[in-house]
Every structure is written in C-alpha cells, then in structure tokens.
Design a protein around this motif. Sequence first.
Motif, PDB file in Angstrom:
ATOM      1  N   SER A 408       1.691  58.821  -5.504  1.00 43.70           N
ATOM      2  CA  SER A 408       3.033  59.391  -5.580  1.00 43.70           C
ATOM      3  C   SER A 408       3.508  59.876  -4.208  1.00 43.70           C
ATOM      4  O   SER A 408       4.689  59.740  -3.860  1.00 43.70           O
ATOM      5  CB  SER A 408       3.075  60.533  -6.589  1.00 43.70           C
ATOM      6  OG  SER A 408       2.299  61.631  -6.157  1.00 43.70           O
ATOM      7  N   LEU A 409       2.590  60.426  -3.394  1.00 39.85           N
ATOM      8  CA  LEU A 409       2.951  60.842  -2.042  1.00 39.85           C
ATOM      9  C   LEU A 409       3.357  59.647  -1.191  1.00 39.85           C
ATOM     10  O   LEU A 409       4.326  59.703  -0.425  1.00 39.85           O
ATOM     11  CB  LEU A 409       1.771  61.565  -1.389  1.00 39.85           C
ATOM     12  CG  LEU A 409       1.471  62.971  -1.905  1.00 39.85           C
ATOM     13  CD1 LEU A 409       0.109  63.442  -1.398  1.00 39.85           C
ATOM     14  CD2 LEU A 409       2.560  63.942  -1.466  1.00 39.85           C
ATOM     15  N   LEU A 410       2.621  58.557  -1.327  1.00 41.08           N
ATOM     16  CA  LEU A 410       2.950  57.353  -0.565  1.00 41.08           C
ATOM     17  C   LEU A 410       4.319  56.804  -0.974  1.00 41.08           C
ATOM     18  O   LEU A 410       5.095  56.354  -0.129  1.00 41.08           O
ATOM     19  CB  LEU A 410       1.868  56.294  -0.775  1.00 41.08           C
ATOM     20  CG  LEU A 410       0.498  56.633  -0.179  1.00 41.08           C
ATOM     21  CD1 LEU A 410      -0.572  55.698  -0.732  1.00 41.08           C
ATOM     22  CD2 LEU A 410       0.531  56.565   1.340  1.00 41.08           C
ATOM     23  N   ALA A 411       4.627  56.855  -2.274  1.00 43.30           N
ATOM     24  CA  ALA A 411       5.935  56.388  -2.736  1.00 43.30           C
ATOM     25  C   ALA A 411       7.049  57.266  -2.173  1.00 43.30           C
ATOM     26  O   ALA A 411       8.115  56.765  -1.776  1.00 43.30           O
ATOM     27  CB  ALA A 411       5.972  56.383  -4.261  1.00 43.30           C
ATOM     28  N   ASP A 412       6.815  58.578  -2.113  1.00 41.38           N
ATOM     29  CA  ASP A 412       7.817  59.470  -1.528  1.00 41.38           C
ATOM     30  C   ASP A 412       7.998  59.188  -0.033  1.00 41.38           C
ATOM     31  O   ASP A 412       9.117  59.231   0.493  1.00 41.38           O
ATOM     32  CB  ASP A 412       7.397  60.929  -1.723  1.00 41.38           C
ATOM     33  CG  ASP A 412       7.817  61.473  -3.081  1.00 41.38           C
ATOM     34  OD1 ASP A 412       8.868  61.045  -3.594  1.00 41.38           O
ATOM     35  OD2 ASP A 412       7.092  62.314  -3.630  1.00 41.38           O
ATOM     36  N   LEU A 413       6.896  58.927   0.664  1.00 33.79           N
ATOM     37  CA  LEU A 413       7.001  58.634   2.090  1.00 33.79           C
ATOM     38  C   LEU A 413       7.706  57.300   2.337  1.00 33.79           C
ATOM     39  O   LEU A 413       8.369  57.120   3.358  1.00 33.79           O
ATOM     40  CB  LEU A 413       5.611  58.644   2.725  1.00 33.79           C
ATOM     41  CG  LEU A 413       5.056  60.061   2.965  1.00 33.79           C
ATOM     42  CD1 LEU A 413       3.548  60.027   3.183  1.00 33.79           C
ATOM     43  CD2 LEU A 413       5.752  60.699   4.161  1.00 33.79           C
ATOM     44  N   ALA A 414       7.568  56.351   1.414  1.00 35.01           N
ATOM     45  CA  ALA A 414       8.341  55.119   1.515  1.00 35.01           C
ATOM     46  C   ALA A 414       9.836  55.418   1.418  1.00 35.01           C
ATOM     47  O   ALA A 414      10.657  54.836   2.139  1.00 35.01           O
ATOM     48  CB  ALA A 414       7.925  54.141   0.418  1.00 35.01           C
TER      49      ALA A 414
END
Length: 482
Positions: A408-414
């Motif tokens: 979920s953090l990676l999706a937010d950073l995307a």
Amino acid sequence: MRPIARHCRCGARLAGDHRGRLCSACRDRRRNTLVSAPHVPAEFWHTDQMRDALDAWHMGRVIQAYRYHPWHGRPLSQSVVAGWFGLTQPQLSRIENGPAPQDLATLIQWAGVLRIPGDLLWFKVPVDSEAPEAAAEEGRDDVNRREVLRLLSLASSLLALPAADQLDLERLQAADSRPAGLDQGTLDEYGKVNEQLWRTFAQSKSKRLAFPVVHSQLSVLNQALHEPQTPTGRRRLCLLAGDLFQLCGEIFFDSDQYQDAAQCYSLAANASKEAEAFDLWACAMTRHAFLGVYERRFSDAAPLLKGAAALAKRGDPELATRQWVAAVQAQTYAGLGDLAACERALDTAELVTQLSGPVRTSGWLRFEGSRLAEERGRCYVELRRPELAEVALADALDRNVSARRRGSLLADLALVGVQRRDTDQLVMYGNAALDAVRQTGSAGYVGRMLHNLRPQLKPFLADSHVRHLDQQIVQLKTVSVV
C-alpha cells in the motif's frame, strides 16, 4: 541574521526551501533502495566476505554479507532488505541466523531479487524461470460464503433477543445437575481462540487463509448464543462475537468484498453494544467508516467517525481507541480537502505515543503508533501535497512493515510520482506495488489502490513504460474468499 546552511550527508548544500534532509540525488538513491536491490558492479561479488558466504551454500549468510557490503556506504537494515523478498524483519533474521534454506524455488527467487550472477550460485537457475502466479489465485476455499453470511444473520437475530431472565435461569440450574450457562474458564478459552485467529490473520500473506478456521469458531459462538446464559456470560459472548465479526469483516475487506465486510462491521457494532464494550463498539464503527474512506465516500464516513469518537471517550483511556479514530478522521478530513482539521486529527493520533503502559498491538485494536508516518503520508497524498507526502511515506517504508502494508505504501508513492509528474518514480513504485500484490495475493487491498491509480495514468500513456504498467494493473484479478 544569515540562515544556517544545511547540508546533505553526502556534503551537498541544501536549498533554503528544501524540506528534506537529503539532496535530490541521495533521495533518489535511497528511494530506489527502499524498493528493490540496487544494480551493483561485477566486483561486488568478489570480496572475501561475499565469496565465503557463497561458498558456504547458505543464502542467509549471502544476504547478510550483501547487507554489510562496504559498497553500500553503510549497512542496509534487515527491514529494508526483507521488504525486497516480501518478508518481515524477524523472518529475515531467522533466515540469516538459522539453518541454510533448502527450497530450490525460494533460492531461485531470492537470487533473482539480489541479481546474483548464475555462475556464482551452487544451484542451477532455469533459463526461463518466471515467477508463477500467486497460488492464492488458483486455490479456492471449500467454505461457502453464503453459509457464513447465514450464520452472521442468525447471530444478529439472536443478539436482538432479550437476555434470559436471571431468576428463571437460577431455577433451571437448581432443577438440573449441571449448569446451563458457560463457565468463565470456557469463555476464557474462547477468548484465547479469538486472539490466535487474529494472530494468524496478521501473519498470513494471504489473509483469506484464516477464513475456514474463523468460520468454525463463528459456528461455536453461534451455538452458544442459542443456549441460556447468565447475564455476565451473555455479555462476554457478545464481546467475543463482536471481536470475531470484526475479523470476518477484515477478511472480506481484504478480498475486495466490501458489502459483506460492511455487514460484518454492523454486526460487530450490535454485538459490542449488547456487551456494553465501548472501545470494541467504537472500533467496529471505525472499520465501517473506513469502507467509506476507502471508496472515497468521505461525507458518509464522517458521521460514523463522529459517533465512534463519542463512544471512545466512554471507553478505557489507556487504550488507543481515541487515537485510532482520530487517525481515520484525519483521512476523512483530507478527502474533504480540510488541511487544518486533518493536521489537528493527526496530532491527536500521535498522542498514542504518550499512553502509559504497554499499548495493545493485537486483535481488534492494533494502533500503537508505528503507522503514524504512513497515515500522515497518505493524508498528504490525498491533499495533493507530494513534497510532504514523499518524506512521510519514505520514512514509513524504511521501517519494519508487513508485505501488505509495504504494497500500500508503494502504491501511494506511485501516486506521488503522478502528482510530481515524474514518470520514472511512477513506474518504479507502481511495478513494485504490483510485485507486492503477487507476493501476498492481496489483490483486494493493494490491487484496489492500483486500480484507482489507473485514471490518473492517462496523461502519461505516451510513455511505453507507463502503458505497460497500466496493462499489468488491468490484468490484476480480485482474490475472493470463496
């Protein structure tokens, strides 16, 4: 007075309006390392320490030698490297210090993550070694979801019935040689089962794996609700049911079945009300409200959270219920575009660090402060403040987080990459989030975030890498619990 000059750890002077602690070049290197193993030169693999580790035929020692390699400048933390493999920090620690891993498929996967040259390995890597689709996509639980929902509905009806009159129950007990109600020891055992189920849920990469056992325990509690109980025993059963209904809701939520999750949370609230358990009741309402936040129906979530906050004030001040409600309220305010209210709620959430004694970290209340950075980062993403969001999210990603939270953090950073109009950042984090989905089988949670990202990719589709990312997101399948 002249402002004090600030410098990055590499020595570069930082601009006066630069809010971070690293220069752009160091930030990019750190950002890339948080996501995946860096590309290293050929001589990296030929130091004495690395060759000794490879010659030992022990992948754990290879990973440890990799982390401590002087090429990195400073050792890489176990938390960061564990994230590359979809593991937690304790799991990686056991791998490094335990017996040599023997599973060939796992060894091949880890060698690929670290980009170890094939001629240095003690096992053969197939030429066309492609990661198989997540096993969770193929297998289906043999439990019928409709049966679980029938049990939920029946339990709800039983909770609505008035409690057995205490005097009549005493007469019944006097007339029989055995007690009609469950004894305290049995209820305590039920509580221990619930706690174990929450632990299983938290530790499972694919959350739906806990579903069959949860279904079994739900049947036990449902049967107990049919029997006459003392008022105290009935309240305890209602508390246990409220706890378990929340767990059912979490499993359905993770599987992208929001209507079913909402039904579970409503039942959890009803059961908690019967038990007069204000913290449990507030948490059930907060989880229900989070469905609105997740589906961007912020105006629907706000009144539920207001009610949850009022209930939390009647609960145990030593629990983190009030702070967790505030954290979800902050996301709601962010969705409504109210920066000031959002930051006030975030400040309230941070009071969790001032609670006395050990903070509850399992079961239906797991907010102990470790998620503060990601909560703040997610709010700033919603408020379209990428310069603030990236600092908070990168800090969260650098910690020991589960594979699901990492996704979920990676999706937010995307999404931060979208807001910055930085296609390199968008593609790197988007692909890393896709990898997290494949590792965890959590297409419901992280996959939904990626599907929500797709409409914002349109301005960048002229880039072939963005088009490929978009196509990969389209191919994601929802994982169901049935």
